[in-house]
Design a protein around this motif. Structure first.
Motif, PDB file in Angstrom:
ATOM      1  N   ASP A  66       0.829  -1.121  -0.034  1.00  0.00           N
ATOM      2  CA  ASP A  66      -0.037  -0.065  -0.014  1.00  0.00           C
ATOM      3  C   ASP A  66       0.756   1.180  -0.208  1.00  0.00           C
ATOM      4  OD1 ASP A  66      -2.472  -1.498  -0.041  1.00  0.00           O
ATOM      5  OD2 ASP A  66      -2.754  -1.370   2.119  1.00  0.00           O
ATOM      6  N   ARG A  69       2.372   2.909  -3.252  1.00  0.00           N
ATOM      7  CA  ARG A  69       1.425   3.536  -4.169  1.00  0.00           C
ATOM      8  C   ARG A  69       1.016   4.875  -3.781  1.00  0.00           C
ATOM      9  NH1 ARG A  69       0.504  -2.115  -4.624  1.00  0.00           N
ATOM     10  NH2 ARG A  69      -0.019  -2.922  -6.733  1.00  0.00           N
ATOM     11  N   LEU A 106       4.374  -0.824 -11.110  1.00  0.00           N
ATOM     12  CA  LEU A 106       4.089   0.609 -11.044  1.00  0.00           C
ATOM     13  C   LEU A 106       5.000   1.502 -11.510  1.00  0.00           C
ATOM     14  CD1 LEU A 106       3.878   0.330  -6.922  1.00  0.00           C
ATOM     15  CD2 LEU A 106       1.831   0.254  -8.338  1.00  0.00           C
TER      16      LEU A 106
END
Length: 224
Positions: A66, A69, A106
């Motif tokens: 988490d 991000r 990502l």
């Protein structure tokens, strides 16, 4: 690790800080307050350090997926391989590969910590066919390894070791192509401005030119 470590600064008050994985999300509000008070424009790299694996155990990735991000987290690391770690190299490689996959997903660069495991590090990069930039931080190793890293398109970040004329970092700085170079102060008690002045003197360029070089690399790697 000191959570306020500049691995790169090309403007006053701007840099990348490297945070311990154990801090999780607890740092977010603290950092917002610090930025408000100090007026800093700061970005972050968050990762699982190979020397932290033993104490983290099964919770090694708690908070990571988490946290990475978050918009201001623009890199993953420090991550990598370290022969001093009590964790076997095979496990270290597996954990590094998880972070490589996350970086690929990502599109965020990796900040690499490596001690006495460069052949394994290069093998991981080749095996994963990673396309994101890998930045070896705090480089102070020999010419043979530097050439291998450059051949595999690693970026090289150097820091306080530049102040020692006997160090590998000092001796090899001129070998690092300008388009692959970053500067850092790591967790040393030395201002990033001193690192820039030292590197500029070694390379025979002025400080503004040095800032322009690393600024261009920063934009290329972190601001895609």
């Amino acid at each position: 690790m000191n959570p306020y470590v500049n691995i790169h600064t090309h403007h006053v008050g701007e840099g990348i800080n490297i945070l311990d994985v154990g801090e999780g999300k607890a740092w977010v509000e603290k950092e917002k307050r610090r930025e408000l008070v100090e007026g800093q424009n700061v970005f972050y790299s968050v990762g699982v350090h190979p020397m932290k694996l033993n104490e983290l155990g099964e919770s090694v990735f708690v908070g990571i997926e988490d946290t990475v991000r978050i918009k201001k987290v623009i890199a993953i690391g420090e991550c990598g391989l370290d022969r001093r770690s009590p964790i076997c190299m095979k496990t270290q490689e597996e954990i590094l590969e998880v972070q490589v996959r996350l970086a690929e997903e990502l599109c965020k660069p990796l900040i690499i910590h490596c001690v006495k495991a460069y052949s394994e590090l290069i093998a991981v990069r080749k095996r994963t066919k990673s396309s994101v930039p890998w930045i070896v931080h705090g480089y102070n190793n020999n010419e043979r390894i530097l050439r291998q890293l450059l051949d595999c398109e690693f970026y090289i970040s150097v820091g306080a070791a530049l102040s020692d004329s006997r160090s590998n970092a000092f001796q090899l700085l001129r070998m690092i192509p300008a388009e692959r170079l970053f500067l850092e102060n790591d967790d040393k008690e030395v201002e990033i401005s001193v690192i820039y002045e030292t590197a500029s003197a070694i390379l025979g360029v002025d400080v503004e030119t040095m800032k322009e070089i690393t600024g261009n690399n920063y934009n290329k790697v972190f601001r895609k």
